[in-house]
Design an enzyme around this catalytic site. Structure first.
Site, PDB file in Angstrom:
ATOM      1  N   PRO A   9       0.834  -1.242   0.075  1.00 13.05           N
ATOM      2  CA  PRO A   9       0.120  -0.251   0.103  1.00 13.05           C
ATOM      3  C   PRO A   9       0.838   1.260   0.039  1.00 13.05           C
ATOM      4  CG  PRO A   9      -0.217  -0.952   2.133  1.00 13.05           C
ATOM      5  CD  PRO A   9       0.802  -2.014   0.985  1.00 13.05           C
ATOM      6  N   ASN A  10       0.252   2.245  -0.818  1.00 11.85           N
ATOM      7  CA  ASN A  10       0.791   4.286  -1.176  1.00 11.85           C
ATOM      8  C   ASN A  10       2.075   4.048  -1.679  1.00 11.85           C
ATOM      9  OD1 ASN A  10      -1.509   5.311   0.453  1.00 11.85           O
ATOM     10  ND2 ASN A  10      -0.507   3.548   2.565  1.00 11.85           N
ATOM     11  N   ARG A  17       4.788  10.664  -1.939  1.00 13.38           N
ATOM     12  CA  ARG A  17       4.925  10.435  -0.563  1.00 13.38           C
ATOM     13  C   ARG A  17       5.721  10.829   0.075  1.00 13.38           C
ATOM     14  NH1 ARG A  17       4.514   4.300   1.542  1.00 13.38           N
ATOM     15  NH2 ARG A  17       3.952   4.378   3.182  1.00 13.38           N
ATOM     16  N   TYR A  22      11.144   8.511   1.090  1.00 13.32           N
ATOM     17  CA  TYR A  22      10.730   7.665  -0.082  1.00 13.32           C
ATOM     18  C   TYR A  22      11.642   8.419  -1.300  1.00 13.32           C
ATOM     19  CZ  TYR A  22       7.839   6.069   3.786  1.00 13.32           C
ATOM     20  OH  TYR A  22       6.687   4.946   4.735  1.00 13.32           O
ATOM     21  N   ASN A  73       7.599  -6.024  -1.244  1.00 16.00           N
ATOM     22  CA  ASN A  73       7.772  -4.786   0.043  1.00 16.00           C
ATOM     23  C   ASN A  73       6.156  -5.021   0.273  1.00 16.00           C
ATOM     24  OD1 ASN A  73       8.076  -2.369   1.068  1.00 16.00           O
ATOM     25  ND2 ASN A  73       9.404  -0.995  -0.136  1.00 16.00           N
ATOM     26  N   ALA A  76       3.611  -0.824   4.763  1.00 14.21           N
ATOM     27  CA  ALA A  76       2.514  -0.946   6.090  1.00 14.21           C
ATOM     28  C   ALA A  76       2.496  -2.432   6.510  1.00 14.21           C
ATOM     29  CB  ALA A  76       1.408   0.014   5.769  1.00 14.21           C
ATOM     30  N   GLU A  97      13.099  -9.027   0.900  1.00 11.23           N
ATOM     31  CA  GLU A  97      12.111  -8.400   1.268  1.00 11.23           C
ATOM     32  C   GLU A  97      13.075  -6.902   0.568  1.00 11.23           C
ATOM     33  OE1 GLU A  97      12.216  -8.236   5.792  1.00 11.23           O
ATOM     34  OE2 GLU A  97      10.698  -6.728   5.332  1.00 11.23           O
ATOM     35  N   HIS A  99      12.869  -2.444   1.314  1.00  4.03           N
ATOM     36  CA  HIS A  99      12.243  -1.605   2.090  1.00  4.03           C
ATOM     37  C   HIS A  99      13.342  -0.178   1.587  1.00  4.03           C
ATOM     38  CE1 HIS A  99       9.322  -3.492   4.575  1.00  4.03           C
ATOM     39  NE2 HIS A  99      10.877  -3.638   4.905  1.00  4.03           N
ATOM     40  N   ARG A 106      13.264   3.647  12.402  1.00  4.61           N
ATOM     41  CA  ARG A 106      12.333   4.713  12.460  1.00  4.61           C
ATOM     42  C   ARG A 106      11.318   4.541  13.694  1.00  4.61           C
ATOM     43  NH1 ARG A 106       9.755   4.565   6.830  1.00  4.61           N
ATOM     44  NH2 ARG A 106       8.182   6.065   8.284  1.00  4.61           N
ATOM     45  N   ARG A 110       7.190  -0.150  13.433  1.00  6.96           N
ATOM     46  CA  ARG A 110       8.268  -0.698  12.797  1.00  6.96           C
ATOM     47  C   ARG A 110       9.342  -1.479  12.543  1.00  6.96           C
ATOM     48  NH1 ARG A 110       5.502   3.077   8.110  1.00  6.96           N
ATOM     49  NH2 ARG A 110       5.423   5.516   9.970  1.00  6.96           N
TER      50      ARG A 110
HETATM   51  C1  DQA Z   1       8.840   0.887   3.663  1.00  6.38           C
HETATM   52  C2  DQA Z   1       8.851   0.672   5.346  1.00  6.38           C
HETATM   53  C3  DQA Z   1       7.080   0.757   5.586  1.00  6.38           C
HETATM   54  O1  DQA Z   1       7.117   1.038   6.991  1.00  6.38           O
HETATM   55  C4  DQA Z   1       6.368   1.446   5.534  1.00  6.38           C
HETATM   56  O2  DQA Z   1       5.069   1.766   5.925  1.00  6.38           O
HETATM   57  C5  DQA Z   1       6.160   1.633   3.660  1.00  6.38           C
HETATM   58  C6  DQA Z   1       7.161   1.924   2.918  1.00  6.38           C
HETATM   59  C7  DQA Z   1       9.871   1.475   2.714  1.00  6.38           C
HETATM   60  O3  DQA Z   1       9.696   0.996   1.835  1.00  6.38           O
HETATM   61  O4  DQA Z   1      10.273   2.116   3.319  1.00  6.38           O
HETATM   62  O5  DQA Z   1       4.543   2.109   3.369  1.00  6.38           O
HETATM   63  O6  DQA Z   1       7.795  -0.748   3.290  1.00  6.38           O
END
Ligand code: DQA
Length: 145
Positions: A9-10, A17, A22, A73, A76, A97, A99, A106, A110
């Site tokens: 998501p997002n 964002r 990011y 990835n 959240a 994985e 990020h 952070r 998280r």
């Molecule tokens: C993320 C880190 C996560 O904690 C966050 O919720 C994201 C992006 C990252 O790519 O740094 O949406 O996965």
């Protein structure tokens, strides 16, 4: 060799964002980087993004018989989703994985990664470059299997 590159998501709002966390590059830049990397490495790739946990679970399940490995990835859902962890364990394909931000520096919430428990490697804090590193690592990992 075929890989799935999955984003939670997002991540479709990359560039808009929280750019201080990011970066300024958008989601199209991310897909271009993944496609270019895979083309150079002779890897077939399918890229998928969803804001919905169940859609990500469905996509992971569909990797069975379709993909050799998964770069993910979960965004959240990393920190909340036992369903994504279970799906990765169920298909039992090598997964890496990614990020974009350095989640280790952070918020406390998280600091748990459920998805990471089913992954052979994690890249964090490298920006979009983390995806390239993950693809290269997974290619080597699969060749060594
Ligand atoms: C993320 C880190 C996560 O904690 C966050 O919720 C994201 C992006 C990252 O790519 O740094 O949406 O996965």
């Amino acid at each position: 060799m075929k890989l799935f590159v999955l984003n939670g998501p997002n991540l479709n709002l990359l560039g808009v964002r929280e750019p201080e966390l990011y970066g300024k590059q958008n989601y199209a830049a991310l897909t271009a980087l993944v496609e270019d990397t895979c083309r150079q490495e002779g890897i077939d790739v399918e890229i998928f993004q969803s804001n919905h946990e169940g859609a990500l679970v469905d996509k992971i399940q569909s990797a069975l018989g379709q993909a050799d490995g998964i770069v993910i990835n979960p965004a959240a859902y990393t920190h909340t989703s036992v369903a994504i962890l279970d799906a990765l364990k169920a298909v039992a394909l090598p997964a890496v994985e990614v990020h974009i931000s350095d989640v280790s520096k952070r918020e406390d919430f998280r600091q748990v990664s459920y998805a990471g428990m089913a992954c052979v490697k994690t890249y964090m804090g490298l920006g979009l470059e983390g995806y390239r590193q993950a693809i290269l690592y997974l290619k080597d990992y699969l060749k060594g299997q």
